[in-house]
Design a protein around this motif. Structure first.
Motif, PDB file in Angstrom:
ATOM      1  N   GLU A  50       1.194  -0.324  -9.867  1.00  0.00           N
ATOM      2  CA  GLU A  50       2.837  -0.615  -9.544  1.00  0.00           C
ATOM      3  C   GLU A  50       3.871  -1.361  -9.609  1.00  0.00           C
ATOM      4  O   GLU A  50       2.887  -2.972  -9.931  1.00  0.00           O
ATOM      5  N   GLY A  51       4.513  -1.923 -10.573  1.00  0.00           N
ATOM      6  CA  GLY A  51       5.061  -3.722 -10.909  1.00  0.00           C
ATOM      7  C   GLY A  51       4.890  -3.434 -12.308  1.00  0.00           C
ATOM      8  O   GLY A  51       5.230  -4.823 -11.854  1.00  0.00           O
ATOM      9  N   ARG A  52       3.276  -3.886 -12.026  1.00  0.00           N
ATOM     10  CA  ARG A  52       2.784  -5.611 -12.994  1.00  0.00           C
ATOM     11  C   ARG A  52       3.000  -5.103 -14.182  1.00  0.00           C
ATOM     12  O   ARG A  52       3.418  -6.187 -14.676  1.00  0.00           O
ATOM     13  N   VAL A  53       3.402  -3.789 -15.415  1.00  0.00           N
ATOM     14  CA  VAL A  53       2.970  -4.041 -16.520  1.00  0.00           C
ATOM     15  C   VAL A  53       4.301  -4.347 -16.800  1.00  0.00           C
ATOM     16  O   VAL A  53       4.973  -5.594 -17.644  1.00  0.00           O
ATOM     17  N   HIS A  54       5.716  -4.182 -16.066  1.00  0.00           N
ATOM     18  CA  HIS A  54       7.036  -3.932 -16.390  1.00  0.00           C
ATOM     19  C   HIS A  54       8.195  -3.047 -15.652  1.00  0.00           C
ATOM     20  O   HIS A  54       7.207  -2.130 -15.075  1.00  0.00           O
TER      21      HIS A  54
ATOM     22  N   ALA B  81       2.242 -12.719  19.366  1.00  0.00           N
ATOM     23  CA  ALA B  81       3.065 -12.612  18.303  1.00  0.00           C
ATOM     24  C   ALA B  81       3.916 -11.236  17.601  1.00  0.00           C
ATOM     25  O   ALA B  81       2.960  -9.837  18.110  1.00  0.00           O
ATOM     26  N   TYR B  82       4.881 -11.370  16.132  1.00  0.00           N
ATOM     27  CA  TYR B  82       5.495  -9.935  15.748  1.00  0.00           C
ATOM     28  C   TYR B  82       4.744 -10.007  15.051  1.00  0.00           C
ATOM     29  O   TYR B  82       3.967 -10.727  14.184  1.00  0.00           O
ATOM     30  N   CYS B  83       4.741  -8.347  14.728  1.00  0.00           N
ATOM     31  CA  CYS B  83       3.403  -8.073  13.404  1.00  0.00           C
ATOM     32  C   CYS B  83       5.086  -8.212  12.132  1.00  0.00           C
ATOM     33  O   CYS B  83       6.035  -7.291  12.021  1.00  0.00           O
ATOM     34  N   LEU B  84       4.905  -9.069  10.893  1.00  0.00           N
ATOM     35  CA  LEU B  84       5.972  -9.027  10.401  1.00  0.00           C
ATOM     36  C   LEU B  84       5.555  -8.350   8.527  1.00  0.00           C
ATOM     37  O   LEU B  84       7.095  -7.330   8.677  1.00  0.00           O
ATOM     38  N   LEU B  85       4.562  -7.425   8.729  1.00  0.00           N
ATOM     39  CA  LEU B  85       4.797  -6.288   8.169  1.00  0.00           C
ATOM     40  C   LEU B  85       3.506  -4.581   8.604  1.00  0.00           C
ATOM     41  O   LEU B  85       2.711  -5.634   9.208  1.00  0.00           O
ATOM     42  N   ASN B  86       3.719  -3.832   7.984  1.00  0.00           N
ATOM     43  CA  ASN B  86       2.761  -2.702   8.546  1.00  0.00           C
ATOM     44  C   ASN B  86       2.386  -1.704   6.874  1.00  0.00           C
ATOM     45  O   ASN B  86       3.464  -1.482   6.935  1.00  0.00           O
ATOM     46  N   PHE B  87       1.449  -1.730   6.518  1.00  0.00           N
ATOM     47  CA  PHE B  87       1.257  -1.666   5.117  1.00  0.00           C
ATOM     48  C   PHE B  87       0.360  -0.630   5.744  1.00  0.00           C
ATOM     49  O   PHE B  87      -0.387  -0.221   7.185  1.00  0.00           O
ATOM     50  N   GLY B  88       0.198   0.324   4.676  1.00  0.00           N
ATOM     51  CA  GLY B  88      -0.545   1.873   4.095  1.00  0.00           C
ATOM     52  C   GLY B  88      -2.081   0.975   4.217  1.00  0.00           C
ATOM     53  O   GLY B  88      -2.347  -0.124   3.413  1.00  0.00           O
ATOM     54  N   ASP B  89      -2.858   2.208   2.659  1.00  0.00           N
ATOM     55  CA  ASP B  89      -3.674   1.292   2.444  1.00  0.00           C
ATOM     56  C   ASP B  89      -3.174   1.006   0.724  1.00  0.00           C
ATOM     57  O   ASP B  89      -2.583   1.479   0.068  1.00  0.00           O
ATOM     58  N   SER B  90      -4.557  -0.236   0.289  1.00  0.00           N
ATOM     59  CA  SER B  90      -4.806  -0.177  -1.201  1.00  0.00           C
ATOM     60  C   SER B  90      -2.816  -0.585  -1.369  1.00  0.00           C
ATOM     61  O   SER B  90      -2.901  -0.850  -2.528  1.00  0.00           O
ATOM     62  N   ILE B  91      -2.692  -1.665  -0.437  1.00  0.00           N
ATOM     63  CA  ILE B  91      -1.793  -2.728  -0.677  1.00  0.00           C
ATOM     64  C   ILE B  91      -3.028  -4.199  -1.852  1.00  0.00           C
ATOM     65  O   ILE B  91      -3.357  -4.668  -1.049  1.00  0.00           O
ATOM     66  N   THR B  92      -2.201  -4.067  -3.164  1.00  0.00           N
ATOM     67  CA  THR B  92      -3.235  -5.267  -4.554  1.00  0.00           C
ATOM     68  C   THR B  92      -2.755  -6.385  -4.202  1.00  0.00           C
ATOM     69  O   THR B  92      -1.394  -7.183  -3.649  1.00  0.00           O
ATOM     70  N   THR B  93      -2.909  -7.052  -4.558  1.00  0.00           N
ATOM     71  CA  THR B  93      -2.762  -8.872  -4.917  1.00  0.00           C
ATOM     72  C   THR B  93      -1.376  -8.837  -5.340  1.00  0.00           C
ATOM     73  O   THR B  93      -0.664  -9.763  -5.380  1.00  0.00           O
TER      74      THR B  93
ATOM     75  N   GLY C 180      -4.050  -0.583   5.885  1.00  0.00           N
ATOM     76  CA  GLY C 180      -4.807  -0.143   5.664  1.00  0.00           C
ATOM     77  C   GLY C 180      -5.964  -0.538   4.938  1.00  0.00           C
ATOM     78  O   GLY C 180      -6.540  -1.218   5.497  1.00  0.00           O
ATOM     79  N   ALA C 181      -6.599   0.631   3.788  1.00  0.00           N
ATOM     80  CA  ALA C 181      -7.947   0.777   3.758  1.00  0.00           C
ATOM     81  C   ALA C 181      -7.727  -0.614   2.456  1.00  0.00           C
ATOM     82  O   ALA C 181      -6.352  -0.235   1.991  1.00  0.00           O
ATOM     83  N   GLU C 182      -8.994  -1.072   1.787  1.00  0.00           N
ATOM     84  CA  GLU C 182      -8.271  -2.126   0.824  1.00  0.00           C
ATOM     85  C   GLU C 182      -7.021  -2.557   0.320  1.00  0.00           C
ATOM     86  O   GLU C 182      -7.416  -3.317  -0.551  1.00  0.00           O
TER      87      GLU C 182
END
Length: 989
Positions: free
Chosen positions: A634-638, A760-772, A867-869
């Motif tokens: 998502e968001g990579r191509v355009h 420490a505080y949590c800056l971000l709280n993510f689920g799975d498959s957060i990519t570079t 999350g995962a990955e």
């Protein structure tokens, strides 16, 4: 244990050794660099690299590159063993395995090719059972075994791979060379330049900072598709590329002359991986008379494409690559190897892209993260080298470290096709046969052992695509329409857009340059033949051209508002498209060549026409892109293409003709012919025989020779760049492209040691498959982002923002670009999508960078929950550098992508994994807590993989696994990261 092996292991522990010949000693001391001539000065007194002449700015570095360039003298320094404090020292000139150094004769007699470390001479039956990919690691360990950097115990671990690999043992590995592209290469060279400054400030000689192995940097990621559907597209896009990137290019040109052993291939030459495949790869090195297998690590995760040529290569983070450049042996966990047996033959009309998407899905399901995949079987012999390279390229998409094809007769044929000399090919074959690294499909092979097994009959592969958001979500062509309709229905996710039923047939009217136009959900607005995945493959490229020819002859056209483009991987592609007479048909449909580099796949797709953009945005249309790349996150191509499908080049043309992904090619026509008849997919699809005939007559060895001979001449815009000749880079404080990073600020020779993470505080709280891509986007800089604000404050106009990827040499931009992806999903925002987060103490909703700076200014550490990955996708050093610059001290995730976890460790960020079956949700963590990580304050009390207790201010306590996976990563943590570690060791000399 066989007597010779036992004796050698015993001798390696005593450190005794016999001297080898001067040539062999020189080669051993510089095992990964091409040897300097015998008349070269002592390595301890390096001669300056000759300055390139203005007429040929890098000819001195590129002449004679095929299997032997990089003859500039390099200072022979390298890092030593001692698990924690591997101090740098002069490389040894002896090897504990001298007794198996064997001469390799030529097939017809005469002077021998050289000498090599003979695996058969070990007389160890375990070698025959080893996968070919592990034999390459074994040979490297033997050749570099001096009981200093590499020990006899390391060799034994690899020999006993069957038993040691399941135990996750650590081994050192010295790659033969390093490969960079400019997005990742610029920050690498920035770091080297900054290290020179740091070494100078520590009172040592900055000239110690030089690559000690051949480094190739191909500028290929900066071209954008600003101009398309035009005969002038290549020149126009290159002029814009140089206008935007003059500072970066000048910096890289400075590096090519300031640093020894570094080659920079200028813009417009091709995609790094195709140039590597067709030109840079040696397959077998002949280094001062010592023969050994080529191997490479690269800062692009798709470095794995070279595995199709039988060269062991994989992607690493920029910080790991920098250490390898500086002679630091890579510490790696001895991998398991998945044996993937291929049988049968691809059916008529099925492409290599269909095969690779099938393989990707199979391997993703099997689970191959951190493993090698090795292909074998009779089906392998049915695949062309280009088909193999396509499969190898996608290794990051199926999660493997490598997708390896051992060398066989097909490999040798490809070397001849691409202009390698007969003598070179004879050397490659002779060496690999003699050292048990060659596959002969006409002989019965000894049975090899693999960690696990998979099998695919090539006859079962069907035409397919992958999408709409991930490369491993394969969809067969026959099911594409039904799958698309289900994606419209499904909840928002990897396979869903949640478009209400009553809105799915919505038609948005707009005017395109005065012509009435319509756009619907699923309509294609970008159709791009792009990326290294397919443009190395003449079969699919000429197949696409044949589709275009048939379509043009029937009178079909592509709608003018679809942005079509063709970005070949090298100039060879243009030569064979022209020779075949087919380029004119691609041009007729709008697939003009737009440049030679990585474009749409990396987000350099350029802008859509304003009328198209407005129609999509104002009507909330789920527009589609179809591209022959390898990434569709998502968001990579355009930003405006929410549905992105990976497909073969011929399918890209077919979908451009159809104008929509909402079509059943079996039942629905793709257009109307000039005589009013319905035209179906089958009417334009070429047969395998048609493609093979065109390939045979159009792809010729002379094309490769002439293309790469021309590369040494550069291009006028590159040659005209004027750069400094100083040893230290003259940083320009006003530059918005190249900026001195703060990694060595206030550094002393004393390591800082472990840093506590408390409250420490949590800056971000993510689920799975957060990519570079989510962490460090490479595409457009949003005009409302913190990075845009920074640029505006410095007088940069919006039209000159360029991309995040092109500005990775400026840490100020990338710190602001970290977590700036417009598709970021953060649990703090309760379903809202975008690059924002909650500043927990105040409850303010802020841009992620602004929140991070607020925490830093308040004196608070931060962590990330995931999350995962976590960190899947491209291997970007900035995905680890950015969080570090934002003040993130730890990431707690269910699992990590291999390279990203290593990068976090390399930047001193603590990677922690939840225990199996646990995650933030099951533990009841909301992210509003404050977190304390209970690590020992003495680094000697910390062990790789140990349990670590994490507590919160709400009274919760849970146990995580520390994912510093090796002792070396702990050493990096002790020093504040890999860069300070290496810098201190060099300065100590």
């Amino acid at each position: 244990m066989p007597p010779l092996t036992s004796a050698l292991l015993s001798r390696s522990t005593t450190g005794s050794s016999t001297r080898v010949s001067a040539a062999a000693a020189a080669a051993i001391s510089r095992p990964a660099a091409d040897a300097a001539p015998s008349s070269s000065p002592s390595p301890s007194r390096p001669t300056p690299r000759p300055r390139p002449s203005p007429a040929s700015p890098f000819a001195s570095g590129l002449s004679g590159r095929l299997f032997g360039g990089h003859r500039a003298a390099a200072r022979s320094a390298s890092s030593a063993t001692a698990v924690f404090e591997r101090r740098f020292a002069s490389a040894a000139t002896r090897n504990t395995y001298d007794e198996i150094l064997t001469g390799l004769g030529r097939p017809g007699g005469g002077e021998e090719f050289g000498k090599y470390y003979s695996l058969p001479a070990l007389s160890d039956p375990r070698i025959d059972r080893l996968p070919y990919s592990i034999r390459i690691l074994l040979e490297s360990a033997i050749r570099n075994c001096d009981d200093f950097q590499v020990t006899g115990k390391d060799v034994e671990k690899i020999l006993d791979w069957e038993n040691t690999a399941p135990k996750q043992v650590e081994i050192p590995f010295k790659p033969a060379r390093v490969l960079l592209q400019d997005f990742t290469g610029v920050p690498a060279v920035v770091d080297l330049a900054c290290m020179r400054d740091a070494v100078s400030k520590l009172g040592s000689d900055p000239n110690k900072i030089n690559p000690l192995v051949p480094v190739d940097l191909v500028i290929d990621h900066s071209v954008q598709v600003d101009v398309a559907r035009s005969q002038n597209a290549v020149q126009a896009n290159m002029e814009l590329e140089f206008h935007r990137n003059k500072e970066r290019f000048g910096f890289l040109k400075w590096g090519s002359s300031a640093f020894r052993n570094m080659l920079v291939v200028p813009p417009g030459s091709g995609i790094v991986h195709q140039v590597n495949l067709e030109y840079l790869a040696r397959v077998v090195f002949n280094n001062g008379g010592i023969l050994y297998p080529d191997s490479v690590v690269g800062t692009d995760s798709h470095t794995t494409m070279i595995d199709g040529l039988g060269v062991a290569g994989w992607g690493v983070g920029g910080i790991e690559a920098e250490a390898a450049m500086l002679g630091q042996p890579m510490s790696m966990v001895l991998p398991g190897v998945v044996g993937f047996k291929l049988s049968g033959k691809l059916r008529n009309g099925v492409t290599a892209t269909d095969l690779v998407l099938t393989v990707t899905q199979m391997l993703r399901k099997h689970g191959v993260v951190g493993k090698f995949v090795e292909f074998y079987g009779q089906g392998m012999s049915e695949l062309s080298l280009a088909d193999r390279a396509t499969i190898a390229n996608m290794s990051p998409e199926y999660g493997a470290t490598m997708g390896f094809f051992p060398v066989d007769a097909k490999t040798l044929d490809y070397l001849k096709l691409t202009g390698r000399s007969d003598d070179t090919v004879a050397m490659v074959e002779s060496y690999l046969r003699a050292n048990k690294m060659f596959v002969d499909h006409n002989q019965v092979e000894a049975e090899r052992v693999y960690s696990s097994y998979l099998e695919l009959n090539l006859e079962e592969v069907e035409p397919c695509l992958s999408g709409p958001k991930r490369p491993h979500d394969r969809v067969t062509l026959k099911n594409m329409k039904s799958d698309w309709l289900s994606c419209l229905d499904n909840d928002v996710g990897f396979k869903g857009f949640a478009v209400p039923k009553e809105s799915q047939g919505k038609v948005a009217d707009f005017s395109f340059h005065g012509t009435p136009a319509k756009i619907k959900h699923g309509d294609v607005v970008i159709a791009a033949i792009t990326s290294c995945t397919n443009t190395s493959n003449p079969n699919v490229m000429l197949g696409a051209a044949l589709v275009a020819k048939k379509a043009c002859e029937l009178g079909l056209e592509v709608k003018p508002w679809i942005k079509t483009s063709l970005a070949p991987g090298s100039g060879v592609v243009k030569k064979y498209l022209d020779k075949s007479g087919l380029q004119k048909y691609l041009d007729q449909l709008g697939f003009h060549i737009v440049g030679y580099g990585c474009t749409t796949c990396i987000g350099n797709s350029g802008e859509l026409d304003e009328s198209v953009s407005a129609a999509i945005s104002e009507n909330d249309i789920v527009a589609a892109a179809v591209l022959s790349g390898n990434r569709n996150f998502e968001g990579r191509v355009h930003p405006l293409t929410r549905a992105n499908y990976l497909a073969s080049p011929p399918l890209v043309v077919a979908y451009a003709l159809a104008g929509t992904v909402n079509i059943d090619f079996e039942k629905e026509p793709i257009g109307i012919s000039k005589d009013g008849k319905e035209v179906y997919f089958r009417d334009v699809w070429p047969s395998t025989e048609e493609i093979a005939e065109v390939v045979k007559t159009s792809v010729l060895p002379a094309m490769f020779k002439s293309t790469y001979e021309a590369i040494t001449k550069g291009n006028p815009m590159w040659n005209e760049l004027s750069v400094s000749t100083s040893t230290l880079y003259p940083w320009d404080p006003s530059s918005t492209y190249i900026h001195e990073p703060p990694y060595f600020k206030d550094m002393t020779m004393t390591p800082p040691g472990p840093r506590p993470v408390k409250d420490a505080y949590c800056l971000l709280n993510f689920g799975d498959s957060i990519t570079t891509d989510h962490i460090s986007p490479a595409g457009n800089i949003n005009p409302d982002s913190p990075a845009a604000k920074y640029l505006k404050e410095r007088g940069v106009e919006r039209k000159d923002f360029n991309s995040y990827g092109s500005r990775r040499g400026n840490d100020e931009i990338m710190a602001r670009g970290t977590f700036a992806n417009i598709r970021l999903v953060n649990k703090f925002l309760n379903g809202e999508v975008g690059p924002k987060t909650i500043h927990v103490p105040s409850g303010e909703k802020l841009a992620v960078f602004d929140a991070a700076m607020k925490y830093k200014n308040e004196g608070h550490d931060t962590i990330i929950l995931a999350g995962a990955e976590y960190g899947s996708g491209s291997s970007r050093d900035w995905a680890a550098k950015g969080p570090m610059l934002q003040g993130v001290k730890a990431v707690i995730a269910k699992s990590f992508e291999r390279i990203h976890r290593s990068n976090l460790a390399g930047m001193g960020i603590i990677p922690l994994c939840f225990k199996a079956g646990e995650d933030a949700d099951t533990l009841g963590l909301t992210g509003h807590e404050r977190y304390t990580i209970h690590l020992p304050t003495n680094v000697s009390d910390i062990k790789p993989g140990q349990d670590v207790t994490v507590t919160t201010d709400t009274g919760k306590s849970f146990t995580c696994t520390l994912r510093f996976d090796t002792e070396v990563e702990l050493a990096y943590y002790d020093h504040g990261g890999i860069l300070p570690y290496v810098t201190r060791k060099i300065a100590e000399q």
